[in-house]
Design a protein around this motif. Structure first.
Motif, PDB file in Angstrom:
ATOM      1  N   LEU A 164       1.022  -1.404  -0.266  1.00 56.93           N
ATOM      2  CA  LEU A 164      -0.008  -0.123   0.544  1.00 56.93           C
ATOM      3  C   LEU A 164       0.915   1.307  -0.042  1.00 56.93           C
ATOM      4  CD1 LEU A 164      -2.605   1.090   0.521  1.00 56.93           C
ATOM      5  CD2 LEU A 164      -2.249   0.827   2.769  1.00 56.93           C
ATOM      6  N   SER A 165       1.830   1.607   0.998  1.00 57.39           N
ATOM      7  CA  SER A 165       2.535   2.274   0.941  1.00 57.39           C
ATOM      8  C   SER A 165       3.196   2.302  -0.190  1.00 57.39           C
ATOM      9  CB  SER A 165       4.177   2.126   2.037  1.00 57.39           C
ATOM     10  OG  SER A 165       4.870   3.303   1.779  1.00 57.39           O
ATOM     11  N   GLU A 166       4.219   2.087  -1.025  1.00 56.41           N
ATOM     12  CA  GLU A 166       4.090   1.926  -2.828  1.00 56.41           C
ATOM     13  C   GLU A 166       3.305   2.506  -3.804  1.00 56.41           C
ATOM     14  OE1 GLU A 166       7.414  -0.937  -5.798  1.00 56.41           O
ATOM     15  OE2 GLU A 166       5.906  -1.755  -4.145  1.00 56.41           O
ATOM     16  N   CYS A 167       2.256   1.720  -3.654  1.00 56.58           N
ATOM     17  CA  CYS A 167       1.477   2.135  -4.104  1.00 56.58           C
ATOM     18  C   CYS A 167       0.838   4.049  -4.207  1.00 56.58           C
ATOM     19  CB  CYS A 167      -0.107   1.740  -3.922  1.00 56.58           C
ATOM     20  SG  CYS A 167      -1.482   1.542  -4.773  1.00 56.58           S
ATOM     21  N   LEU A 168       0.440   4.654  -3.103  1.00 53.67           N
ATOM     22  CA  LEU A 168       0.418   5.753  -2.967  1.00 53.67           C
ATOM     23  C   LEU A 168       1.694   6.482  -3.107  1.00 53.67           C
ATOM     24  CD1 LEU A 168      -1.111   5.147   1.044  1.00 53.67           C
ATOM     25  CD2 LEU A 168      -2.350   5.887  -1.622  1.00 53.67           C
ATOM     26  N   LEU A 169       2.576   6.343  -3.029  1.00 55.45           N
ATOM     27  CA  LEU A 169       4.658   6.627  -3.013  1.00 55.45           C
ATOM     28  C   LEU A 169       4.280   6.894  -4.857  1.00 55.45           C
ATOM     29  CD1 LEU A 169       6.804   5.145  -0.247  1.00 55.45           C
ATOM     30  CD2 LEU A 169       6.533   7.745  -0.912  1.00 55.45           C
ATOM     31  N   ILE A 170       3.662   5.992  -5.433  1.00 57.08           N
ATOM     32  CA  ILE A 170       3.805   6.301  -7.027  1.00 57.08           C
ATOM     33  C   ILE A 170       2.892   6.759  -7.197  1.00 57.08           C
ATOM     34  CG2 ILE A 170       3.520   5.004  -8.812  1.00 57.08           C
ATOM     35  CD1 ILE A 170       3.800   2.714  -7.939  1.00 57.08           C
ATOM     36  N   GLN A 171       1.598   6.917  -6.759  1.00 60.89           N
ATOM     37  CA  GLN A 171       0.446   7.923  -6.610  1.00 60.89           C
ATOM     38  C   GLN A 171       1.166   9.613  -6.422  1.00 60.89           C
ATOM     39  OE1 GLN A 171      -3.301   6.963  -6.444  1.00 60.89           O
ATOM     40  NE2 GLN A 171      -2.913   4.595  -5.842  1.00 60.89           N
ATOM     41  N   MET A 172       1.615   9.756  -5.602  1.00 61.85           N
ATOM     42  CA  MET A 172       1.766  11.183  -5.340  1.00 61.85           C
ATOM     43  C   MET A 172       3.034  11.258  -6.235  1.00 61.85           C
ATOM     44  SD  MET A 172       2.432  10.350  -0.973  1.00 61.85           S
ATOM     45  CE  MET A 172       3.638  11.835  -1.158  1.00 61.85           C
ATOM     46  N   ARG A 173       3.891  11.000  -6.613  1.00 60.49           N
ATOM     47  CA  ARG A 173       5.437  11.369  -7.387  1.00 60.49           C
ATOM     48  C   ARG A 173       3.948  11.211  -8.909  1.00 60.49           C
ATOM     49  NH1 ARG A 173       7.986   6.624  -5.490  1.00 60.49           N
ATOM     50  NH2 ARG A 173       7.354   5.487  -6.694  1.00 60.49           N
ATOM     51  N   ALA A 174       3.205  11.150  -8.969  1.00 57.91           N
ATOM     52  CA  ALA A 174       3.014  11.450 -10.411  1.00 57.91           C
ATOM     53  C   ALA A 174       2.278  12.528 -10.249  1.00 57.91           C
ATOM     54  CB  ALA A 174       1.420  10.847 -11.147  1.00 57.91           C
ATOM     55  N   ALA A 175       1.680  13.066  -9.161  1.00 62.98           N
ATOM     56  CA  ALA A 175       0.978  14.246  -8.346  1.00 62.98           C
ATOM     57  C   ALA A 175       1.657  15.408  -8.001  1.00 62.98           C
ATOM     58  CB  ALA A 175      -0.251  14.196  -7.449  1.00 62.98           C
ATOM     59  N   HIS A 176       2.849  15.014  -7.896  1.00 62.74           N
ATOM     60  CA  HIS A 176       3.830  15.742  -7.484  1.00 62.74           C
ATOM     61  C   HIS A 176       4.381  16.316  -6.095  1.00 62.74           C
ATOM     62  CE1 HIS A 176       4.518  16.454 -11.691  1.00 62.74           C
ATOM     63  NE2 HIS A 176       3.996  16.827 -12.068  1.00 62.74           N
ATOM     64  N   TYR A 177       3.550  15.799  -5.134  1.00 60.56           N
ATOM     65  CA  TYR A 177       3.540  15.755  -4.043  1.00 60.56           C
ATOM     66  C   TYR A 177       4.195  15.049  -3.366  1.00 60.56           C
ATOM     67  CZ  TYR A 177      -1.981  16.691  -4.359  1.00 60.56           C
ATOM     68  OH  TYR A 177      -3.330  17.022  -4.624  1.00 60.56           O
TER      69      TYR A 177
ATOM     70  N   TYR B  16      -2.509  17.204   5.622  1.00 61.85           N
ATOM     71  CA  TYR B  16      -1.796  15.801   5.088  1.00 61.85           C
ATOM     72  C   TYR B  16      -2.606  14.506   5.237  1.00 61.85           C
ATOM     73  CZ  TYR B  16       2.486  18.634   5.462  1.00 61.85           C
ATOM     74  OH  TYR B  16       3.451  19.084   5.624  1.00 61.85           O
ATOM     75  N   LEU B  17      -3.386  14.970   5.778  1.00 58.45           N
ATOM     76  CA  LEU B  17      -4.716  13.436   5.432  1.00 58.45           C
ATOM     77  C   LEU B  17      -5.225  13.406   4.897  1.00 58.45           C
ATOM     78  CD1 LEU B  17      -5.635  12.975   9.867  1.00 58.45           C
ATOM     79  CD2 LEU B  17      -3.618  11.161   8.351  1.00 58.45           C
ATOM     80  N   GLY B  18      -6.226  14.338   4.270  1.00 60.55           N
ATOM     81  CA  GLY B  18      -6.590  14.520   3.326  1.00 60.55           C
ATOM     82  C   GLY B  18      -6.277  15.167   1.484  1.00 60.55           C
ATOM     83  N   ILE B  19      -4.719  14.922   1.629  1.00 59.39           N
ATOM     84  CA  ILE B  19      -4.199  14.706   0.733  1.00 59.39           C
ATOM     85  C   ILE B  19      -3.617  13.217   0.516  1.00 59.39           C
ATOM     86  CG2 ILE B  19      -2.231  14.670  -0.081  1.00 59.39           C
ATOM     87  CD1 ILE B  19      -1.669  17.457   0.945  1.00 59.39           C
ATOM     88  N   ILE B  20      -4.151  11.745   1.657  1.00 60.85           N
ATOM     89  CA  ILE B  20      -3.521  10.415   1.470  1.00 60.85           C
ATOM     90  C   ILE B  20      -4.244  10.325   1.022  1.00 60.85           C
ATOM     91  CG2 ILE B  20      -3.073   8.693   3.120  1.00 60.85           C
ATOM     92  CD1 ILE B  20      -1.018  10.565   4.496  1.00 60.85           C
ATOM     93  N   GLN B  21      -5.732  10.446   2.273  1.00 54.99           N
ATOM     94  CA  GLN B  21      -6.985   9.976   2.018  1.00 54.99           C
ATOM     95  C   GLN B  21      -7.660   9.949   0.490  1.00 54.99           C
ATOM     96  OE1 GLN B  21      -9.340  11.867   4.678  1.00 54.99           O
ATOM     97  NE2 GLN B  21      -9.018  10.416   6.663  1.00 54.99           N
ATOM     98  N   SER B  22      -6.755  11.146  -0.512  1.00 59.52           N
ATOM     99  CA  SER B  22      -7.888  12.100  -1.705  1.00 59.52           C
ATOM    100  C   SER B  22      -7.278  10.238  -2.943  1.00 59.52           C
ATOM    101  CB  SER B  22      -6.687  12.958  -2.492  1.00 59.52           C
ATOM    102  OG  SER B  22      -5.545  13.220  -2.718  1.00 59.52           O
ATOM    103  N   LEU B  23      -5.826   9.527  -2.198  1.00 57.76           N
ATOM    104  CA  LEU B  23      -5.285   8.829  -3.502  1.00 57.76           C
ATOM    105  C   LEU B  23      -6.016   7.187  -3.059  1.00 57.76           C
ATOM    106  CD1 LEU B  23      -1.846   9.623  -2.294  1.00 57.76           C
ATOM    107  CD2 LEU B  23      -2.943  10.520  -4.308  1.00 57.76           C
TER     108      LEU B  23
END
Length: 478
Positions: free
Chosen positions: A197-210, A249-256
């Protein structure tokens, strides 16, 4: 140069898309379930409509009796009701119209078409990713690795194999897997093919420049468990932030998306009720309309009672409008069933060998062939065959299934593409799992067995349309 004003008369014919004509077109497009719902809705809204008991007469006889009854029982002059009956204009060839009429028709089509008019089978996650892989700029060797990665995803989109296992399956070095895996992880949906799950969210964060925020990255990479259990105070002290900032920060994480593959279909089969049946009786094929749960409409006796009463002009206008609507939907339903019957009758005539022997005898057929046979426009044939199903001795098929392109054979004859697809499926089903057939080998066998001239790329295209993986992914180590 002098300017002058002139009056000029011009006689022309135009087709105007009235609300009733739009309704008739939509009835042709409706699936069986949607048609039942539309009729039930009209029964509730229109006081001049009622459901009649089903008679044990033939479909054609029912249509004629209903049509005559509609004209004789109506308390208002039928000339006024018939003014809206543009069936002759609608069913004619649209190419003979003026450009203005054609533009009006196309505009109305774009606005009024239901979703079923462009409906397609729900894609699976695997098919969605494979389409992107084939269009990517990866090399053929890398695409083979990508196929192995996609083939080892679970239903939520997570990768269940290690790099070493993928390398062994693809027959490559382990170091070659990582670049391809990174490319697949950035396919749509972003984050697919992650292992945690951590890797999945980090990939999405990189794509969104988070990923530019180190605190957000650390929260996802190292503290997901703390966030899940709401252990906020240690995080506030560690990162020296207040509770409001942590909530952001929680709002950003929950949007993934924690389940990137969950938004796509599972490819589960859908169950349909055929609109029409074809059965063989005494050596001849008989067409039976499926009217089991479709209400049979007629004008209500209420119309006769109301016609003899004195009413205001507004009340008369309302009743006239409701009566026209009732007559129109009855005629529209009859025309829909009649057109569907004629189209199926023509399909049986053109594809008789299919109904006799099965899919291997399916011939090339286009909409124009049916349109010319029954004297209707191609647009009408396209609508009436959209999302309609027929029960045959060989199974249930969509009417669109019988229309397929032609492939030339060595003897000069033509073979239907659906027939070739069936042969491809049969060859793959009967292959040796340890030594699966390549697209090139399938092409050669089709040429030797059927005499069909088909290229390897065409075999690959048909195989993908059938949802069958490539030979490298079908190979099983026994």
């Amino acid at each position: 140069m002098a300017f002058e004003i002139r009056q000029q008369f011009k006689l022309s014919q135009q087709l105007h898309m009235t609300p009733m004509l739009k309704q008739a077109i939509s009835l042709l497009l409706f699936s069986r379930q949607e048609l039942v719902e539309a009729v039930q809705r009209e029964l509730l809204e229109n006081p001049f409509l009622e459901e009649r008991e089903t008679e044990s007469a033939s479909v054609a006889t029912d249509m004629e009796q209903s049509s005559r009854g509609t004209e004789q029982d109506s308390p208002w002059p039928q000339e006024e009701v018939a003014r809206s009956a543009e069936w002759e204009e609608y069913l004619g060839e649209f190419s003979s119209q003026s450009r203005i009429a054609q533009q009006e028709y196309e505009s109305a089509e774009q606005e009024g078409n239901p979703l079923e008019a462009c409906h397609a089978a729900e894609p699976t996650l695997e098919a969605h990713l494979m389409a992107q892989l084939l269009l990517s700029r990866l090399s053929e060797r890398q695409k083979a690795i990508g196929e192995c990665i996609i083939g080892n995803l679970d239903e939520t989109g997570y990768l269940t194999a290690t790099d070493a296992e993928i390398a062994a399956l693809a027959g490559v070095e382990e170091a070659e897997v990582a670049p391809v895996l990174s490319a697949v992880q950035n396919f749509d949906p972003v984050g697919v093919a992650a292992r945690t799950l951590s890797e999945c969210l980090l990939i999405q964060m990189r794509a969104a420049h988070y990923d530019r925020d180190p605190i957000l990255v650390s929260l996802v990479r190292d503290h997901l468990e703390d966030l899940e259990k709401q252990r906020y105070k240690p995080l506030l002290r560690q990162f020296r932030i207040d509770l409001e900032t942590l909530r952001e920060y929680l709002g950003i994480i929950q949007s993934l998306e924690p389940r990137p593959g969950g938004s796509l279909g599972s490819g589960a089969p859908s169950y349909v009720s055929p609109d029409i049946f074809v059965r063989k009786v005494n050596g001849e094929f008989v067409i039976l309309m499926n009217d089991e749960d479709l209400p049979h409409l007629q004008l209500s006796p209420l119309s006769e009672e109301l016609s003899g009463q004195n009413r205001s002009s507004e009340e008369k206008d309302y009743m006239n409008d409701r009566l026209r609507s009732a007559v129109w939907i009855i005629r529209s339903l009859e025309e829909r069933q009649r057109t569907l019957y004629q189209v199926m009758e023509s399909i049986v005539k053109h594809q008789r060998e299919f109904f006799e022997h099965g899919v291997y005898k399916l011939k090339p057929l286009v909409l124009k062939d049916i349109a010319e046979d029954i004297g209707r426009s191609e647009s009408s044939i396209s609508r009436i065959t959209t999302n309609k199903y027929v029960g045959t001795p060989h199974g249930v098929f969509e009417l669109k299934y019988f229309f397929n392109s032609a492939l030339s054979s060595s003897d000069g004859s033509q073979v239907g593409s659906e027939s070739v697809k069936a042969r491809i499926r049969a060859l793959i089903d009967g292959e040796d799992a340890a030594h699966p057939l390549s697209d090139e080998e399938i092409s050669a066998r089709l040429h030797d067995g059927l005499g069909v001239n088909i290229a390897r790329r065409t075999v690959a295209k048909y195989r993908e349309e059938l949802g069958l993986p490539s030979s490298s992914r079908r190979k099983k180590h026994l």
